[in-house]
Design a protein around this motif. Structure first.
Motif, PDB file in Angstrom:
ATOM      1  N   GLY A  49      42.464  -0.934  48.574  1.00 46.92           N
ATOM      2  CA  GLY A  49      41.642  -1.073  47.384  1.00 46.92           C
ATOM      3  C   GLY A  49      40.600  -2.171  47.453  1.00 46.92           C
ATOM      4  N   ARG A  50      40.443  -2.799  48.627  1.00 46.16           N
ATOM      5  CA  ARG A  50      39.435  -3.846  48.766  1.00 46.16           C
ATOM      6  C   ARG A  50      38.048  -3.221  48.888  1.00 46.16           C
ATOM      7  N   THR A  51      37.064  -3.862  48.270  1.00 51.24           N
ATOM      8  CA  THR A  51      35.698  -3.342  48.259  1.00 51.24           C
ATOM      9  C   THR A  51      34.861  -4.012  49.343  1.00 51.24           C
ATOM     10  N   PHE A  52      34.068  -3.198  50.050  1.00 49.46           N
ATOM     11  CA  PHE A  52      33.151  -3.704  51.069  1.00 49.46           C
ATOM     12  C   PHE A  52      31.774  -3.112  50.807  1.00 49.46           C
ATOM     13  N   LYS A  53      30.743  -3.926  50.985  1.00 48.63           N
ATOM     14  CA  LYS A  53      29.390  -3.430  50.707  1.00 48.63           C
ATOM     15  C   LYS A  53      28.853  -2.558  51.831  1.00 48.63           C
ATOM     16  N   ASN A  54      29.394  -2.719  53.041  1.00 50.59           N
ATOM     17  CA  ASN A  54      28.985  -1.871  54.162  1.00 50.59           C
ATOM     18  C   ASN A  54      30.038  -1.949  55.263  1.00 50.59           C
ATOM     19  N   ALA A  55      29.847  -1.145  56.314  1.00 52.55           N
ATOM     20  CA  ALA A  55      30.821  -1.093  57.406  1.00 52.55           C
ATOM     21  C   ALA A  55      30.896  -2.412  58.162  1.00 52.55           C
ATOM     22  N   GLU A  56      29.760  -3.087  58.309  1.00 58.57           N
ATOM     23  CA  GLU A  56      29.750  -4.356  59.040  1.00 58.57           C
ATOM     24  C   GLU A  56      30.649  -5.382  58.365  1.00 58.57           C
ATOM     25  N   GLU A  57      30.607  -5.443  57.039  1.00 59.89           N
ATOM     26  CA  GLU A  57      31.459  -6.376  56.308  1.00 59.89           C
ATOM     27  C   GLU A  57      32.934  -6.027  56.499  1.00 59.89           C
ATOM     28  N   MET A  58      33.237  -4.735  56.503  1.00 61.60           N
ATOM     29  CA  MET A  58      34.616  -4.306  56.718  1.00 61.60           C
ATOM     30  C   MET A  58      35.118  -4.736  58.091  1.00 61.60           C
ATOM     31  N   TRP A  59      34.281  -4.534  59.127  1.00 52.41           N
ATOM     32  CA  TRP A  59      34.702  -4.909  60.475  1.00 52.41           C
ATOM     33  C   TRP A  59      34.901  -6.419  60.603  1.00 52.41           C
ATOM     34  N   ARG A  60      34.040  -7.202  59.969  1.00 54.05           N
ATOM     35  CA  ARG A  60      34.218  -8.661  60.013  1.00 54.05           C
ATOM     36  C   ARG A  60      35.552  -9.062  59.408  1.00 54.05           C
ATOM     37  N   GLU A  61      35.917  -8.406  58.324  1.00 56.13           N
ATOM     38  CA  GLU A  61      37.179  -8.718  57.662  1.00 56.13           C
ATOM     39  C   GLU A  61      38.370  -8.292  58.513  1.00 56.13           C
ATOM     40  N   GLU A  62      38.267  -7.122  59.137  1.00 55.69           N
ATOM     41  CA  GLU A  62      39.410  -6.565  59.858  1.00 55.69           C
ATOM     42  C   GLU A  62      39.640  -7.199  61.227  1.00 55.69           C
ATOM     43  N   VAL A  63      38.580  -7.419  61.992  1.00 56.99           N
ATOM     44  CA  VAL A  63      38.770  -7.920  63.361  1.00 56.99           C
ATOM     45  C   VAL A  63      38.142  -9.281  63.588  1.00 56.99           C
ATOM     46  N   GLY A  64      37.442  -9.811  62.566  1.00 59.84           N
ATOM     47  CA  GLY A  64      36.846 -11.127  62.709  1.00 59.84           C
ATOM     48  C   GLY A  64      35.794 -11.155  63.803  1.00 59.84           C
ATOM     49  N   ASP A  65      35.585 -12.323  64.357  1.00 53.73           N
ATOM     50  CA  ASP A  65      34.605 -12.491  65.429  1.00 53.73           C
ATOM     51  C   ASP A  65      35.343 -12.547  66.762  1.00 53.73           C
ATOM     52  N   GLY A  66      35.936 -11.405  67.126  1.00 53.46           N
ATOM     53  CA  GLY A  66      36.682 -11.340  68.377  1.00 53.46           C
ATOM     54  C   GLY A  66      38.037 -12.016  68.316  1.00 53.46           C
ATOM     55  N   ASP A  67      38.601 -12.167  67.121  1.00 56.43           N
ATOM     56  CA  ASP A  67      39.908 -12.802  66.954  1.00 56.43           C
ATOM     57  C   ASP A  67      40.997 -11.891  67.539  1.00 56.43           C
ATOM     58  N   PRO A  68      41.670 -12.297  68.625  1.00 54.71           N
ATOM     59  CA  PRO A  68      42.669 -11.429  69.271  1.00 54.71           C
ATOM     60  C   PRO A  68      43.798 -11.017  68.335  1.00 54.71           C
ATOM     61  N   GLN A  69      44.246 -11.942  67.476  1.00 55.41           N
ATOM     62  CA  GLN A  69      45.352 -11.625  66.582  1.00 55.41           C
ATOM     63  C   GLN A  69      44.940 -10.583  65.549  1.00 55.41           C
ATOM     64  N   LYS A  70      43.737 -10.738  64.993  1.00 58.42           N
ATOM     65  CA  LYS A  70      43.268  -9.772  64.002  1.00 58.42           C
ATOM     66  C   LYS A  70      43.046  -8.406  64.647  1.00 58.42           C
ATOM     67  N   LYS A  71      42.555  -8.416  65.873  1.00 58.62           N
ATOM     68  CA  LYS A  71      42.375  -7.152  66.586  1.00 58.62           C
ATOM     69  C   LYS A  71      43.712  -6.465  66.809  1.00 58.62           C
ATOM     70  N   PHE A  72      44.699  -7.233  67.240  1.00 55.13           N
ATOM     71  CA  PHE A  72      46.025  -6.662  67.467  1.00 55.13           C
ATOM     72  C   PHE A  72      46.555  -6.029  66.187  1.00 55.13           C
ATOM     73  N   GLN A  73      46.400  -6.733  65.076  1.00 58.85           N
ATOM     74  CA  GLN A  73      46.875  -6.209  63.796  1.00 58.85           C
ATOM     75  C   GLN A  73      46.130  -4.934  63.411  1.00 58.85           C
TER      76      GLN A  73
END
Length: 227
Positions: A49-73
């Motif tokens: 239910g989280r709102t994102f203004k575009n796909a780029e914002e969603m990707w930043r939230e989900e995987v960060g800036d190459g954060d290995p832990q966030k990518k794994f999750q």
């Protein structure tokens, strides 16, 4: 001595531009059919239910800036989701099983165009090998690829999908010549897989490519290129 294979990579990364491919030797990128790339600015909600203004914002939230832990999750959540989906055409198509027939038809038209463009006599008389990435239950392989390729390798990280593919693609369940077969079944995520050098004429990547973070998407294409 045979000519080294330079596999064609076929993918559908964004729904608004259709399938695209890279010819590895030249690195040239084309869209088919040809349409301009556009920045996706449409907002939306995720499954929480989280709102994102575009796909780029969603990707930043989900995987960060190459954060290995966030990518794994991120990847782990994807696998966990698909592990709870039934191994059927309707299941792997997210409840839209009715799109299977038109999808196969459009994919076959596209494949025929590429084979005619890239191989003498559209590859007829040549031993062709392909890799089906994100193969699921073998839907694309059984309905399309195995009719055009002598060997199809399947790559799928969800184990019960791959086991279903083994059954679906057993020789007794296929309506093709014994010269065409499903050769290897790899239970490996796309972002961790490196194709065997010079094995494949075509690498088929369909909707699963959208699960990859951008850097993993680019890295896979680089690993798949002929050096």
């Amino acid at each position: 001595m045979g000519t080294a294979k330079a596999p064609i990579l076929l993918s559908s990364r964004f729904c608004n531009i259709g399938p695209q491919f890279i010819a590895p030797k030249s690195g040239a990128r084309r869209a088919f059919p040809s349409r301009p790339l556009t920045q996706m600015e449409t907002g939306g909600l995720d499954s929480d239910g989280r709102t994102f203004k575009n796909a780029e914002e969603m990707w930043r939230e989900e995987v960060g800036d190459g954060d290995p832990q966030k990518k794994f999750q991120w990847y782990n959540k994807g696998i966990n989701y698909w592990q709870g989906v039934e191994a059927t055409v309707d299941g792997v198509l997210g409840g839209y099983g009715h799109v299977n027939t038109p999808d196969i038809k459009a994919s076959e038209d596209f494949l025929n165009t590429i084979l005619a463009e890239r191989f003498p006599d559209a590859g007829r008389g040549r031993h062709l090998v392909t890799l089906d990435c994100g193969s699921g239950i073998g839907r694309i392989t059984k309905n399309l690829l195995i009719r055009y390729f002598n060997e199809v390798d399947l790559l799928e990280p969800v184990s019960h999908f791959l086991e279903s593919a083994r059954v679906n693609l057993a020789p007794e369940n296929l309506m093709v010549s014994e010269l065409h077969k499903a050769a290897n079944f790899y239970c490996v995520p796309l972002q961790e897989f490196t194709p065997d050098a010079e094995r494949y004429d075509v690498i088929w990547v369909q909707w699963c490519i959208g699960h990859l973070a951008d850097d993993d998407f680019i890295a896979f294409f680089k690993r798949a290129k002929v050096k």
